[in-house]
Scaffold this motif. Structure first.
Motif, short mmCIF file in Angstrom:
data_model
loop_
_atom_site.label_atom_id
_atom_site.label_comp_id
_atom_site.label_asym_id
_atom_site.label_seq_id
_atom_site.Cartn_x
_atom_site.Cartn_y
_atom_site.Cartn_z
N THR A 13 0.84 -1.20 0.00
CA THR A 13 0.00 0.00 0.00
C THR A 13 0.87 1.25 0.00
O THR A 13 0.59 2.22 -0.73
CB THR A 13 -0.93 0.01 1.23
OG1 THR A 13 -1.72 -1.18 1.23
CG2 THR A 13 -1.85 1.22 1.21
N ALA A 14 1.93 1.24 0.80
CA ALA A 14 2.82 2.40 0.87
C ALA A 14 3.49 2.66 -0.48
O ALA A 14 3.61 3.81 -0.92
CB ALA A 14 3.88 2.18 1.95
N ARG A 15 3.89 1.60 -1.17
CA ARG A 15 4.53 1.77 -2.49
C ARG A 15 3.55 2.33 -3.50
O ARG A 15 3.89 3.22 -4.29
CB ARG A 15 5.08 0.44 -2.98
CG ARG A 15 6.30 -0.06 -2.21
CD ARG A 15 6.89 -1.30 -2.85
NE ARG A 15 7.39 -1.03 -4.20
CZ ARG A 15 7.91 -1.95 -5.01
NH1 ARG A 15 7.97 -3.21 -4.59
NH2 ARG A 15 8.36 -1.63 -6.20
N VAL A 16 2.33 1.83 -3.48
CA VAL A 16 1.31 2.31 -4.42
C VAL A 16 1.02 3.80 -4.19
O VAL A 16 0.86 4.57 -5.15
CB VAL A 16 0.02 1.48 -4.29
CG1 VAL A 16 -1.13 2.13 -5.07
CG2 VAL A 16 0.24 0.06 -4.78
N LEU A 17 0.98 4.20 -2.93
CA LEU A 17 0.65 5.59 -2.60
C LEU A 17 1.86 6.51 -2.66
O LEU A 17 1.70 7.74 -2.59
CB LEU A 17 0.02 5.67 -1.20
CG LEU A 17 -1.28 4.90 -0.98
CD1 LEU A 17 -1.80 5.13 0.44
CD2 LEU A 17 -2.34 5.32 -1.99
N GLY A 18 3.05 5.95 -2.75
CA GLY A 18 4.25 6.77 -2.74
C GLY A 18 4.60 7.29 -1.36
O GLY A 18 5.14 8.39 -1.21
N VAL A 19 4.29 6.48 -0.34
CA VAL A 19 4.55 6.87 1.05
C VAL A 19 5.90 6.32 1.51
O VAL A 19 6.30 5.23 1.09
CB VAL A 19 3.42 6.33 1.96
CG1 VAL A 19 3.71 6.60 3.43
CG2 VAL A 19 2.09 6.95 1.56
N ASP A 20 6.58 7.06 2.35
CA ASP A 20 7.85 6.62 2.92
C ASP A 20 7.66 5.25 3.58
O ASP A 20 6.75 5.06 4.40
CB ASP A 20 8.32 7.64 3.95
CG ASP A 20 9.73 7.35 4.47
OD1 ASP A 20 10.18 6.21 4.35
OD2 ASP A 20 10.36 8.28 5.01
N ALA A 21 8.52 4.29 3.27
CA ALA A 21 8.41 2.93 3.80
C ALA A 21 8.49 2.90 5.33
O ALA A 21 7.96 1.98 5.96
CB ALA A 21 9.49 2.04 3.20
N ALA A 22 9.13 3.90 5.92
CA ALA A 22 9.24 3.94 7.38
C ALA A 22 7.88 4.08 8.05
O ALA A 22 7.70 3.72 9.21
CB ALA A 22 10.14 5.10 7.81
N ARG A 23 6.90 4.58 7.30
CA ARG A 23 5.57 4.75 7.87
C ARG A 23 4.87 3.40 8.11
O ARG A 23 3.96 3.31 8.93
CB ARG A 23 4.73 5.63 6.95
CG ARG A 23 3.42 6.09 7.54
CD ARG A 23 2.80 7.23 6.78
NE ARG A 23 1.45 7.52 7.22
CZ ARG A 23 1.14 8.24 8.30
NH1 ARG A 23 2.12 8.75 9.04
NH2 ARG A 23 -0.12 8.45 8.63
#
Length: 307
Positions: A97-107
């Motif tokens: 989900t983080a990759r799809v949204l472009g969110v920092d993996a640390a989140r």
């Protein structure tokens, strides 16, 4: 802001949702309530662009959901916790989900910690999760994009009392930071504890909408006592407010507390007590509004019948 205007959904000759209109403002939690098959899930699916409306419109942050670029960064959605891929681990689910949204993996780790699925739980496959764990993972998915709007359909299903308290605190904190929450749930006491506003739907139509205190006081009435009971009674009568006398001498008025207070103020009557009468709370209000209305057919059932 979530704005719903005249939303209608018909399947051939069956109307699942009819002319539904309401708003959810920033900084508030709106409880979306109704019996099974009343049209709650269909309405939420139309808001999220998953079901096309027959008529009307729904916007989130001023535009239709489908027109929001990278919507997960603005709107967190949980409509079905069982829809997650059972073969992935909790961490894999959130990482994707983080990759799809472009969110920092640390989140990912922060969200797993927030929802109580860190460490061993994060490494388990979702197929082995309980319903409560799936709900927690679904909430983590909804929050991972750091949205300002949350749309949650029955998120407390399967949660134990500690989990329900945790979710209540989470949603209140989210709203306190200016977020907008639309929450559907059958756990009426929990909705009463967390929501600022209620939207009640029955038979596909809105039967009540408003601030929690207004709706509950309108249903249960207001309890009031004054230094001069005779003068208070005369003030209520002059204002056209019906009342009866309780066993302890207080008046039980069929009106909101604000109306009662203004009537007393105009007459110069000093009040000793002014509060909502015990009318059974949200549960009794819900039953009184939805009794005998019947249920609109649920979207899946109607779609099947329309084939």
């Amino acid at each position: 802001m979530i704005e719903v205007k005249g939303l209608t959904k018909r399947y051939r000759d069956v109307t699942a949702v009819a002319d539904v209109t309401f708003t959810c403002a920033p900084g508030t939690v709106t409880g979306f309530l109704g019996p099974n098959g009343a049209g709650k899930s269909t309405t939420m699916r139309m808001i999220c662009g998953l079901t096309p409306p027959t008529a009307g419109s729904a916007t989130v942050k001023g535009v239709p959901y489908r027109r929001i670029a990278n919507p997960g960064r603005h709107v967190g959605v949980l409509l079905d916790a069982a829809a997650q891929h059972s073969g992935r681990t909790g961490r894999e689910t959130l990482a994707l989900t983080a990759r799809v949204l472009g969110v920092d993996a640390a989140r990912v780790d922060r969200m797993l910690e927030l929802v109580g699925l860190a460490d061993k739980a994060a490494r388990r496959r979702v197929g082995g999760y309980s319903l409560g764990m799936r709900q927690r993972l679904g909430i983590a998915q909804a929050l991972i994009g750091d949205p300002s709007v949350l749309i949650l359909d029955e998120p407390a299903n399967g949660l134990d009392p500690e989990g329900i308290y945790w979710m209540r605190t989470l949603l209140r904190d989210f709203a306190a930071r200016g977020g907008t929450v639309l929450l559907s749930s059958h756990l009426l006491r929990e909705v009463e504890a967390v929501a600022d506003r209620f939207v009640v739907i029955a038979g596909g139509r809105i039967v009540a909408e408003g601030a929690k205190e207004d709706l509950l006081s309108r249903h249960g009435g207001t309890r009031v006592r004054g230094e001069d009971p005779a003068a208070l009674g005369a003030a209520l009568t002059a204002a056209g407010l019906a009342f009866r006398t309780a066993e302890d001498g207080a008046f039980l008025v069929d009106a909101a507390a604000g109306d009662v207070g203004r009537a007393a103020a105009r007459a110069g009557v000093a009040l000793l007590e002014l509060r909502r009468a015990d009318g059974g709370g949200l549960e009794e209000l819900f039953l009184s509004l939805t009794a005998g209305t019947g249920a609109a057919a649920s979207a899946p059932a109607v779609e099947e019948a329309a084939r």
